[in-house]
Design a protein around this motif. Structure first.
Motif, PDB file in Angstrom:
ATOM      1  N   LYS A 202       8.674   1.864   7.539  1.00 47.56           N
ATOM      2  CA  LYS A 202       9.210   1.655   8.886  1.00 47.56           C
ATOM      3  C   LYS A 202      10.673   2.101   8.936  1.00 47.56           C
ATOM      4  CE  LYS A 202      10.200  -3.173   7.783  1.00 47.56           C
ATOM      5  NZ  LYS A 202       9.860  -4.572   7.976  1.00 47.56           N
ATOM      6  N   ALA A 203      11.106   2.439  10.141  1.00 45.55           N
ATOM      7  CA  ALA A 203      12.456   2.979  10.324  1.00 45.55           C
ATOM      8  C   ALA A 203      13.496   1.865  10.298  1.00 45.55           C
ATOM      9  CB  ALA A 203      12.536   3.731  11.649  1.00 45.55           C
ATOM     10  N   ARG A 204      14.656   2.222   9.777  1.00 45.31           N
ATOM     11  CA  ARG A 204      15.817   1.354   9.854  1.00 45.31           C
ATOM     12  C   ARG A 204      17.017   2.239  10.162  1.00 45.31           C
ATOM     13  NH1 ARG A 204      15.786  -3.360   5.309  1.00 45.31           N
ATOM     14  NH2 ARG A 204      14.346  -4.579   6.566  1.00 45.31           N
ATOM     15  N   TYR A 205      18.015   1.642  10.791  1.00 43.43           N
ATOM     16  CA  TYR A 205      19.160   2.455  11.206  1.00 43.43           C
ATOM     17  C   TYR A 205      20.433   1.967  10.539  1.00 43.43           C
ATOM     18  CZ  TYR A 205      15.721   3.529  14.774  1.00 43.43           C
ATOM     19  OH  TYR A 205      14.567   3.909  15.419  1.00 43.43           O
ATOM     20  N   LEU A 206      21.351   2.897  10.349  1.00 38.94           N
ATOM     21  CA  LEU A 206      22.674   2.501   9.862  1.00 38.94           C
ATOM     22  C   LEU A 206      23.329   1.642  10.943  1.00 38.94           C
ATOM     23  CD1 LEU A 206      24.317   5.714   8.336  1.00 38.94           C
ATOM     24  CD2 LEU A 206      23.094   3.892   7.152  1.00 38.94           C
ATOM     25  N   ARG A 207      24.093   0.660  10.499  1.00 45.51           N
ATOM     26  CA  ARG A 207      24.795  -0.163  11.500  1.00 45.51           C
ATOM     27  C   ARG A 207      25.803   0.706  12.254  1.00 45.51           C
ATOM     28  NH1 ARG A 207      24.745  -4.797   7.935  1.00 45.51           N
ATOM     29  NH2 ARG A 207      26.550  -3.912   6.906  1.00 45.51           N
ATOM     30  N   ASN A 208      26.512   1.527  11.499  1.00 44.95           N
ATOM     31  CA  ASN A 208      27.502   2.413  12.112  1.00 44.95           C
ATOM     32  C   ASN A 208      27.035   3.861  11.980  1.00 44.95           C
ATOM     33  OD1 ASN A 208      29.413   0.292  12.688  1.00 44.95           O
ATOM     34  ND2 ASN A 208      29.709   0.207  10.465  1.00 44.95           N
TER      35      ASN A 208
ATOM     36  N   ASP B   1      21.233   8.706   9.825  1.00 42.34           N
ATOM     37  CA  ASP B   1      21.458   7.466  10.587  1.00 42.34           C
ATOM     38  C   ASP B   1      20.172   6.645  10.623  1.00 42.34           C
ATOM     39  OD1 ASP B   1      24.046   8.160  11.056  1.00 42.34           O
ATOM     40  OD2 ASP B   1      23.839   8.529  13.208  1.00 42.34           O
ATOM     41  N   VAL B   2      19.034   7.322  10.479  1.00 40.13           N
ATOM     42  CA  VAL B   2      17.767   6.605  10.340  1.00 40.13           C
ATOM     43  C   VAL B   2      17.265   6.810   8.913  1.00 40.13           C
ATOM     44  CG1 VAL B   2      16.323   8.542  11.151  1.00 40.13           C
ATOM     45  CG2 VAL B   2      15.461   6.205  11.342  1.00 40.13           C
ATOM     46  N   TYR B   3      16.705   5.769   8.326  1.00 42.42           N
ATOM     47  CA  TYR B   3      16.057   5.899   7.019  1.00 42.42           C
ATOM     48  C   TYR B   3      14.834   5.006   7.050  1.00 42.42           C
ATOM     49  CZ  TYR B   3      18.711   1.588   6.095  1.00 42.42           C
ATOM     50  OH  TYR B   3      19.242   0.327   6.174  1.00 42.42           O
ATOM     51  N   PHE B   4      14.016   5.068   6.043  1.00 39.64           N
ATOM     52  CA  PHE B   4      12.762   4.306   6.083  1.00 39.64           C
ATOM     53  C   PHE B   4      12.671   3.368   4.884  1.00 39.64           C
ATOM     54  CE2 PHE B   4      10.287   5.927   9.695  1.00 39.64           C
ATOM     55  CZ  PHE B   4      11.140   6.938  10.111  1.00 39.64           C
ATOM     56  N   VAL B   5      12.021   2.264   5.110  1.00 38.30           N
ATOM     57  CA  VAL B   5      11.814   1.272   4.045  1.00 38.30           C
ATOM     58  C   VAL B   5      10.334   0.900   4.033  1.00 38.30           C
ATOM     59  CG1 VAL B   5      14.159   0.330   4.248  1.00 38.30           C
ATOM     60  CG2 VAL B   5      12.308  -0.667   5.602  1.00 38.30           C
ATOM     61  N   PRO B   6       9.822   0.449   2.894  1.00 40.57           N
ATOM     62  CA  PRO B   6       8.419   0.015   2.863  1.00 40.57           C
ATOM     63  C   PRO B   6       8.180  -1.070   3.900  1.00 40.57           C
ATOM     64  CG  PRO B   6       9.311   0.130   0.638  1.00 40.57           C
ATOM     65  CD  PRO B   6      10.462   0.340   1.573  1.00 40.57           C
ATOM     66  N   MET B   7       6.965  -1.121   4.444  1.00 39.06           N
ATOM     67  CA  MET B   7       6.623  -2.078   5.516  1.00 39.06           C
ATOM     68  C   MET B   7       6.894  -3.512   5.111  1.00 39.06           C
ATOM     69  SD  MET B   7       5.684  -0.759   8.299  1.00 39.06           S
ATOM     70  CE  MET B   7       4.505  -1.682   9.246  1.00 39.06           C
ATOM     71  N   ASN B   8       6.704  -3.778   3.794  1.00 39.76           N
ATOM     72  CA  ASN B   8       6.855  -5.169   3.354  1.00 39.76           C
ATOM     73  C   ASN B   8       8.303  -5.533   3.042  1.00 39.76           C
ATOM     74  OD1 ASN B   8       7.261  -3.765   1.051  1.00 39.76           O
ATOM     75  ND2 ASN B   8       5.466  -4.563  -0.050  1.00 39.76           N
ATOM     76  N   ALA B   9       9.240  -4.572   3.297  1.00 41.25           N
ATOM     77  CA  ALA B   9      10.648  -4.883   3.033  1.00 41.25           C
ATOM     78  C   ALA B   9      11.092  -6.022   3.951  1.00 41.25           C
ATOM     79  CB  ALA B   9      11.502  -3.646   3.269  1.00 41.25           C
ATOM     80  N   ASP B  10      12.014  -6.826   3.455  1.00 35.81           N
ATOM     81  CA  ASP B  10      12.493  -7.970   4.239  1.00 35.81           C
ATOM     82  C   ASP B  10      13.035  -7.527   5.594  1.00 35.81           C
ATOM     83  OD1 ASP B  10      13.868  -9.475   1.286  1.00 35.81           O
ATOM     84  OD2 ASP B  10      11.843  -9.555   2.141  1.00 35.81           O
ATOM     85  N   ALA B  11      12.847  -8.390   6.575  1.00 31.94           N
ATOM     86  CA  ALA B  11      13.409  -8.104   7.901  1.00 31.94           C
ATOM     87  C   ALA B  11      14.924  -8.152   7.798  1.00 31.94           C
ATOM     88  CB  ALA B  11      12.914  -9.118   8.904  1.00 31.94           C
ATOM     89  N   GLU B  12      15.561  -7.386   8.643  1.00 30.56           N
ATOM     90  CA  GLU B  12      17.024  -7.325   8.609  1.00 30.56           C
ATOM     91  C   GLU B  12      17.636  -8.642   9.034  1.00 30.56           C
ATOM     92  OE1 GLU B  12      19.574  -3.556   9.659  1.00 30.56           O
ATOM     93  OE2 GLU B  12      17.509  -3.280  10.337  1.00 30.56           O
TER      94      GLU B  12
END
Lengths: 453, 193
Positions: free
Chosen positions: B169-175, B182-193
């Motif tokens: 799933k996608a995650r974004y840099l805070r800044n 600016d977007v990167y991906f983490v495994p689906m089971n990665a902890d929620a932000e």
């Protein structure tokens, strides 16, 4: 179009660094060798040659624009026509074909193609940065910025689709290094085992340092001519020259960003991309239908559509129906062991998916070279008898022309004379192919050379 | 007319000003006497090799792809779609390759799967400090092309071909840095932000 002959060539000894000469001086080594080999003096050739094509990839390595004209004037070719060709890793192959066009079109009777790259002018990791600028700087470079990484992604997909193994890749490195051992022009001279390849430092999984070609300083030159040009050269040199004819030319392209490449269905593949011997063969059709049923799509990121198109065109022009059995050897662009495997498939030496087992089979090995492994099959079509990019080095603009020079010597039967060693001479070689390839398969060229009967 | 001293009548210097910037050489070995022999011997001289810097600031426009980067900095993942055929690009493209049509902007799924990957143990100079990193092409349901990205949250030492097909799933840099990273991906089971 007129018949075109490739009469001569020269290569500088590829080296990690050549600080002893500027690029012009290195080009002149290859150029002088090519001239001397047809029995001509510098001035005699200058009088006869009609023009040139220059080949180099990067302006960054030297921080010098217009290097082409600087080689041209150093070689005393001014004010004759000339231009520079650039197409990434395929620059040399494209240059060879541009020179072919100059002669085939009737514009020139004698055209010299020369190429070079001096990559030692920056540190290796800066060099990798320059090379990575040949990927989309908005979307690819900032994310990966590393060509070995791009190719490694392609091969993980190849492994997933077909079960290709790292040992099969290593077999390519062992083959090419063992071949290069008898090639004095090669940058690297070392005998390797599959274990050595796997134990060398990991660069981009699963590619190790020995799966990847090295940066190099080097130059190469070839002389192409028409029948009229040949007559002029023979008259001036006072000797008959071997007739090595360029009988096929092909090129293909694909999107710079791998992410953009299509994932086509079986029908589209058969209609647009299959080689005649694949499209007509019932068993092969069934094989491919099975692949597609498993989810395979073409070309995806595991196959080089540009390489297939280049091969297809060149084969058609040269009248080749069964490449494995109708080509005596191939010098192909093995910047990575994985890309040699992928290229076997593109060039139709085996079917898509069979490249891994093909690499380890022995079919692409040389007769008379001890590889230290037991090979199941006898050599049919040696691939990279010279040692390829992996062991010879890859001074980008010179590479495709280096392949042409080695192919010319193979077909002339003069490997012993030029290598001072006959080990790598393919007996009675009649037809060879050279294959030049740019950034993840964006530009690919295939040229067929034949010894005239 | 120039005089013998350093300035002419108009006080214009006739000698170049020197400074201490860049490479300065104090002594290069050279024959004391220049004669036929010493001139010939110059051919045996070792090459002079020097190191020099080169730095450029570029003014880089994202052109028609700009909304993609504006989207990322607002934590929105955009792609392009052909208005007629529906062919959808995960990496922005202003014109469709097959119809020539100008494409439209669409929101892309933020969940996908790894299509191909590698672990870069080395890299270009710019990215060497970031190694080892996982580089991957991501495929998305209903999207025709792929997206090149970094995967965070996978152990490079546990590299496995089985990563292909893994849901991410996608995650974004805070800044935002106005880069595709600016977007990167983490495994689906990665902890929620």
């Amino acid at each position: 179009m007129r018949p075109v002959y490739a009469v001569s060539g020269g290569v500088s000894k590829f080296a990690k660094a050549r600080p002893d000469k500027t690029f012009q001086g290195i080009v002149k080594e290859a150029y002088d060798y090519a001239i001397n080999d047809i029995g001509l003096e510098f001035k005699q050739f200058t009088e006869i040659v009609d023009g040139s094509v220059a080949s180099y990839f990067s302006d960054h390595f030297q921080r010098q624009l217009m290097s082409g004209i600087m080689a041209q004037d150093y070689l005393g070719l001014c004010p004759k026509p000339g231009h520079r060709v650039e197409g990434g890793g395929a620059t040399g192959g494209l240059c060879f074909q541009e020179a072919w066009k100059s002669v085939a079109s009737g514009a020139m009777d004698v055209c010299v193609a020369y190429g070079f790259e001096t990559m030692s002018h920056v540190e290796t990791w800066k060099g990798n940065e320059f090379i990575a600028l040949a990927s989309d700087v908005s979307f690819d470079y900032p994310v990966g910025g590393f060509y070995s990484g791009y190719y490694a992604m392609m091969v993980t997909r190849h492994m997933k689709e077909f079960g290709t193994t790292v040992e099969q890749m290593a077999a390519v490195s062992v083959k090419n290094y063992m071949n290069a051992f008898s090639n004095p022009y090669a940058q690297k001279h070392q005998r390797l085992t599959i274990k050595d390849v796997r134990n060398s430092p990991m660069v981009a999984w699963p590619l190790t340092r020995l799966d990847i070609c090295v940066m190099s300083d080097g130059a190469a030159a070839t002389i192409l001519c028409s029948e009229e040009g040949l007559a002029k050269l023979e008259k001036a040199g006072g000797k008959r020259l071997p007739r090595i004819k360029v009988t096929g030319i092909g090129r293909g392209t694909d999107a710079m960003r791998m992410s953009d490449r299509p994932h086509d269905n079986y029908d589209k593949f058969i209609k647009s991309y299959a080689l005649p011997h694949e499209a007509e063969n019932k068993e092969t059709q069934a094989y491919y239908k099975k692949l597609w049923a498993k989810g395979f799509r073409y070309p995806g990121v595991h196959s080089f559509r540009a390489g297939r198109m280049a091969g297809k065109q060149a084969y058609k022009m040269a009248g080749i129906n069964d490449p494995l059995n109708e080509i005596d050897f191939i010098e192909l662009h093995d910047a990575y062991t994985s890309s040699e495997i992928q290229t076997y498939e593109d060039m139709g030496l085996c079917r898509y998916g069979e490249g891994g087992p093909f690499a380890a089979s022995g079919k692409a090995h040389m007769p008379g070279v001890d590889y230290g492994v037991k090979l199941k099959e006898k050599p049919i079509c040696p691939v990279n008898p010279s040692g390829g990019l992996i062991a010879c080095g890859h001074p980008v603009g010179a590479t495709g022309l280096m392949q042409a020079v080695f192919a010319i010597w193979q077909l002339q039967g003069t490997i012993k004379k030029h290598f001072r060693d006959a080990t790598l001479q393919i007996k009675d070689a009649k037809r060879g192919a050279i294959h030049s390839h740019a950034g993840t398969g964006t530009y690919v060229s295939v040229s067929i050379l034949e010894r005239e009967k | 007319m120039a005089k013998k001293n350093n300035t002419n009548n108009n006080n214009v210097p006739a000698r170049r000003d020197e400074n201490l910037d860049g490479t300065i050489v104090y002594n290069i070995p050279f024959p004391k006497k220049l004669d036929k022999e010493s001139l010939k011997a110059l051919k045996e001289m070792s090459p002079i090799v020097k190191r020099q810097p080169y730095h450029v600031e570029y003014i880089h426009s994202y052109g028609q792809d700009s909304p993609f980067f504006a989207g990322l900095s607002n934590k929105v993942f955009l792609g392009n779609r052909d208005p007629k055929s529906g062919y959808t690009y995960a990496t922005p493209r202003g014109a469709d390759m097959y119809t020539g049509n100008e494409t439209d902007w669409v929101q892309l799924p933020t969940e996908g799967a790894i299509h191909a990957f590698t672990v870069c143990e080395f890299g270009s100079e710019e990215f060497l400090p970031e190694t080892p990193f996982v580089l991957a092409l991501i495929e998305f349901e209903g999207v025709d092309t792929l997206f090149l990205t970094r995967i965070v949250g996978l152990d490079p030492d546990q590299v496995s071909l089985d990563w292909i097909g893994m849901k991410v799933k996608a995650r974004y840099l805070r800044n935002s840095k106005l880069k595709p990273t600016d977007v990167y991906f983490v495994p689906m089971n990665a902890d929620a932000e």
